[in-house]
Motif scaffolding. Structure first.
Motif, PDB file in Angstrom:
ATOM      1  N   GLY A  75     -80.673  -1.718  13.922  1.00 35.12           N
ATOM      2  CA  GLY A  75     -79.890  -1.754  15.132  1.00 35.12           C
ATOM      3  C   GLY A  75     -79.113  -0.464  15.323  1.00 35.12           C
ATOM      4  N   THR A  76     -78.320  -0.428  16.378  1.00 33.61           N
ATOM      5  CA  THR A  76     -77.551   0.792  16.684  1.00 33.61           C
ATOM      6  C   THR A  76     -76.300   0.900  15.841  1.00 33.61           C
ATOM      7  N   GLY A  77     -75.899  -0.189  15.172  1.00 39.06           N
ATOM      8  CA  GLY A  77     -74.733  -0.149  14.298  1.00 39.06           C
ATOM      9  C   GLY A  77     -73.580  -0.963  14.839  1.00 39.06           C
ATOM     10  N   GLY A  78     -72.840  -1.565  13.921  1.00 41.50           N
ATOM     11  CA  GLY A  78     -71.636  -2.281  14.299  1.00 41.50           C
ATOM     12  C   GLY A  78     -71.819  -3.763  14.560  1.00 41.50           C
ATOM     13  N   GLY A  79     -73.038  -4.262  14.430  1.00 41.68           N
ATOM     14  CA  GLY A  79     -73.281  -5.684  14.654  1.00 41.68           C
ATOM     15  C   GLY A  79     -73.662  -6.400  13.381  1.00 41.68           C
ATOM     16  N   LYS A  80     -73.872  -7.697  13.511  1.00 41.65           N
ATOM     17  CA  LYS A  80     -74.267  -8.509  12.360  1.00 41.65           C
ATOM     18  C   LYS A  80     -75.778  -8.453  12.165  1.00 41.65           C
ATOM     19  N   ASN A  81     -76.192  -8.492  10.908  1.00 38.64           N
ATOM     20  CA  ASN A  81     -77.609  -8.427  10.553  1.00 38.64           C
ATOM     21  C   ASN A  81     -78.169  -9.839  10.370  1.00 38.64           C
ATOM     22  N   LEU A  82     -79.306 -10.101  11.008  1.00 43.31           N
ATOM     23  CA  LEU A  82     -79.954 -11.406  10.928  1.00 43.31           C
ATOM     24  C   LEU A  82     -81.310 -11.261  10.271  1.00 43.31           C
ATOM     25  N   MET A  83     -81.635 -12.190   9.382  1.00 44.70           N
ATOM     26  CA  MET A  83     -82.970 -12.247   8.801  1.00 44.70           C
ATOM     27  C   MET A  83     -83.672 -13.510   9.263  1.00 44.70           C
ATOM     28  N   LEU A  84     -84.855 -13.327   9.846  1.00 47.41           N
ATOM     29  CA  LEU A  84     -85.772 -14.430  10.132  1.00 47.41           C
ATOM     30  C   LEU A  84     -86.721 -14.537   8.950  1.00 47.41           C
ATOM     31  N   ASN A  85     -86.876 -15.719   8.384  1.00 50.31           N
ATOM     32  CA  ASN A  85     -87.579 -15.883   7.112  1.00 50.31           C
ATOM     33  C   ASN A  85     -88.743 -16.847   7.239  1.00 50.31           C
ATOM     34  N   GLY A  86     -89.900 -16.444   6.702  1.00 54.05           N
ATOM     35  CA  GLY A  86     -91.057 -17.326   6.638  1.00 54.05           C
ATOM     36  C   GLY A  86     -91.825 -17.082   5.350  1.00 54.05           C
ATOM     37  N   HIS A  87     -92.536 -18.087   4.869  1.00 50.97           N
ATOM     38  CA  HIS A  87     -93.329 -17.884   3.655  1.00 50.97           C
ATOM     39  C   HIS A  87     -94.799 -17.692   4.018  1.00 50.97           C
ATOM     40  N   THR A  88     -95.452 -16.837   3.263  1.00 49.96           N
ATOM     41  CA  THR A  88     -96.837 -16.461   3.551  1.00 49.96           C
ATOM     42  C   THR A  88     -97.854 -17.299   2.792  1.00 49.96           C
ATOM     43  N   ASP A  89     -97.421 -18.044   1.778  1.00 51.08           N
ATOM     44  CA  ASP A  89     -98.362 -18.831   0.984  1.00 51.08           C
ATOM     45  C   ASP A  89     -98.569 -20.203   1.609  1.00 51.08           C
ATOM     46  N   THR A  90     -99.641 -20.871   1.189  1.00 50.80           N
ATOM     47  CA  THR A  90     -99.924 -22.235   1.633  1.00 50.80           C
ATOM     48  C   THR A  90    -100.229 -23.110   0.429  1.00 50.80           C
ATOM     49  N   LYS A  91    -100.140 -24.410   0.639  1.00 52.28           N
ATOM     50  CA  LYS A  91    -100.660 -25.338  -0.354  1.00 52.28           C
ATOM     51  C   LYS A  91    -102.173 -25.179  -0.434  1.00 52.28           C
ATOM     52  N   PRO A  92    -102.812 -25.632  -1.507  1.00 55.28           N
ATOM     53  CA  PRO A  92    -104.277 -25.615  -1.572  1.00 55.28           C
ATOM     54  C   PRO A  92    -104.893 -26.591  -0.570  1.00 55.28           C
ATOM     55  N   VAL A  93    -106.123 -26.311  -0.178  1.00 56.08           N
ATOM     56  CA  VAL A  93    -106.864 -27.270   0.638  1.00 56.08           C
ATOM     57  C   VAL A  93    -106.980 -28.589  -0.131  1.00 56.08           C
ATOM     58  N   GLY A  94    -107.267 -28.490  -1.417  1.00 54.38           N
ATOM     59  CA  GLY A  94    -107.240 -29.657  -2.286  1.00 54.38           C
ATOM     60  C   GLY A  94    -108.384 -30.620  -2.082  1.00 54.38           C
ATOM     61  N   GLU A  95    -108.167 -31.853  -2.527  1.00 53.51           N
ATOM     62  CA  GLU A  95    -109.237 -32.845  -2.518  1.00 53.51           C
ATOM     63  C   GLU A  95    -109.535 -33.364  -1.115  1.00 53.51           C
ATOM     64  N   ALA A  96    -108.726 -32.978  -0.130  1.00 53.14           N
ATOM     65  CA  ALA A  96    -108.953 -33.444   1.241  1.00 53.14           C
ATOM     66  C   ALA A  96    -109.878 -32.518   2.030  1.00 53.14           C
ATOM     67  N   ARG A  97    -110.552 -31.596   1.359  1.00 54.28           N
ATOM     68  CA  ARG A  97    -111.396 -30.629   2.076  1.00 54.28           C
ATOM     69  C   ARG A  97    -112.411 -31.324   2.988  1.00 54.28           C
ATOM     70  N   ASP A  98    -113.011 -32.397   2.531  1.00 51.22           N
ATOM     71  CA  ASP A  98    -114.027 -33.077   3.337  1.00 51.22           C
ATOM     72  C   ASP A  98    -113.435 -33.809   4.541  1.00 51.22           C
ATOM     73  N   GLU A  99    -112.107 -33.952   4.564  1.00 51.49           N
ATOM     74  CA  GLU A  99    -111.463 -34.643   5.681  1.00 51.49           C
ATOM     75  C   GLU A  99    -111.112 -33.693   6.825  1.00 51.49           C
ATOM     76  N   TRP A 100    -111.279 -32.395   6.599  1.00 50.34           N
ATOM     77  CA  TRP A 100    -111.021 -31.432   7.669  1.00 50.34           C
ATOM     78  C   TRP A 100    -112.122 -31.550   8.723  1.00 50.34           C
TER      79      TRP A 100
END
Length: 409
Positions: A75-100
């Motif tokens: 930013g230009t300075g003098g304001g508050k800093n905000l972080m938007l947060n997300g995770h890049t990993d996923t759970k495994p497809v797992g045993e439900a693969r045939d249900e997709w």
């Protein structure tokens, strides 16, 4: 003040780009190890944010195999800093693969719905965060504070190599908003100020491994039968102290038998059996009290059944992920409510998020964190046919841009 109309017009014009980014992220395999890891998706994201000219990037992680990406748009300075947060990993497809009904690692659109692994949990949110930043940059919306986007590893496996590692290195932000899906029946059901904690443990029963044909002639203990009795009884008999949270009168949840193991083969009396429990805690609960509750329950079980040989152990790295809570009077809450009211017509109610998030690792180092406000519904996460609506992704980008412009001003 910022011009929301101009921001919206930019995002409407670049809707195809936003959706293309969601599709691309879904197509990159970032299942937790041993199925994959975050290296490929982070490599792509570095190229993408540099192509878009959004700011400086930093890679954090305990090893090159588990990278987290931090993007900072100054930013230009003098304001508050905000972080938007997300995770890049996923759970495994797992045993439900045939249900997709569609290929899990390929984004498929039907009737305005995007299907694919990680669609709602939470690659759509990351794409919306990036295009919120793009819209602010391209419309020359002035931010006095910095806008930071954290694209974090290892959330789905306990965050030891992700947010827990990253949090001490991002203390130069004033607040964090996590884009976990904030609906369960429909999009945008709540602004979640609390995330439950996670406490996982295993109950192990020892029996008499022997030839099964002799079970009517020789003394024996079938570990699986003893285990079944414990599984049936634990939900009613395990006593854990807690105070229902005032946001919805919410308490903990205990899911029994999320994994079960036992026995050797036909012809063998089971000599060992084990079941795993997933406890989601609420503010005020402690690991010590949970341990005391389990020990007291097992002591009563042993007293009632002299043949019962049973132990318990907390799961490493998932033994205690703390709960997290953001004060309702924090300025980020007000900024989120204003953005939601503007885009959705009405701000969702303040709620308790059903699951755990990365929030506690940030709040424990002193950063106020809003645990969940993101596109999609948690209901379809961790299972087959995960999806997110295109409209919720559009709304997310517009709200994230407003929240940043408001908070960082």
């Amino acid at each position: 003040m910022f011009d929301a109309t101009t921001i919206d017009a930019y995002l409407d014009t670049h809707d195809d780009d936003l959706m293309a980014l969601v599709h691309r992220l879904i197509s990159i395999d970032s299942q937790i190890p041993p199925y994959a890891d975050e290296r490929a998706i982070v490599a792509f994201l570095i190229e993408e944010v540099e192509r878009l000219g959004l700011g400086t990037v930093t890679i954090l992680g305990p090893s090159p195999e588990r990278p987290s990406l931090i993007l900072r748009m100054h930013g230009t300075g003098g304001g508050k800093n905000l972080m938007l947060n997300g995770h890049t990993d996923t759970k495994p497809v797992g045993e439900a693969r045939d249900e997709w009904n569609t290929p899990p690692l390929e984004a498929t659109v039907k009737d305005g719905i995007i299907y694919g692994l990680g669609a709602t949990d939470m690659k759509a949110a990351i794409a919306a965060m990036i295009y919120a930043a793009v819209a602010l940059k391209e419309t020359k919306t002035e931010l006095r504070g910095d806008l930071v986007i954290g694209m974090i590893a290892d959330e789905e496996a306990g965050a030891q190599l992700g947010a827990k590692f990253v949090a001490p290195h991002v203390t130069d932000v004033d607040a964090i908003l996590i884009g976990e899906p904030s609906g369960w029946e429909h999009d945008w059901q709540g602004i979640h100020l609390v995330s439950r904690g996670v406490c996982c443990f295993r109950i192990t029963v020892t029996g008499t491994q022997m030839h099964s044909s002799l079970s009517d002639r020789m003394p024996s203990v079938n570990a699986s039968v003893k285990l079944a009795n414990l599984m049936v009884g634990i939900s009613d008999d395990l006593s854990l102290p807690f105070v229902p949270h005032p946001l919805g009168d919410v308490g903990p949840t205990l899911n029994v038998g999320v994994m079960i193991e036992g026995g050797t083969f036909f012809g063998v009396v089971p000599g060992r059996a084990e079941f795993s429990c997933d406890l989601r805690t609420v503010p005020g609960m402690t690991k010590e009290e949970v341990a005391e509750g389990i020990e007291s329950w097992l002591a009563a079980c042993r007293a009632a059944d002299p043949d019962l040989e049973v132990t318990y152990a907390f799961e490493p790295s998932l033994d205690w992920i703390p709960w997290s809570e953001l004060d309702a009077t924090h300025p980020l809450v007000a900024a989120t409510q204003r953005a939601a009211a503007d885009v959705l017509g009405e701000a969702p109610a303040l709620q308790v998020f059903p699951g755990g998030t990365d929030a506690p690792w940030y709040s424990q180092v002193g950063i106020p964190t809003l645990p969940s406000f993101g596109p999609g519904v948690l209901t379809c996460a961790h299972g087959p046919n995960e999806f997110v609506s295109q409209e919720s992704v559009r709304q997310a980008a517009k709200m994230y841009a407003r929240i940043a412009a408001d908070f960082c001003a």
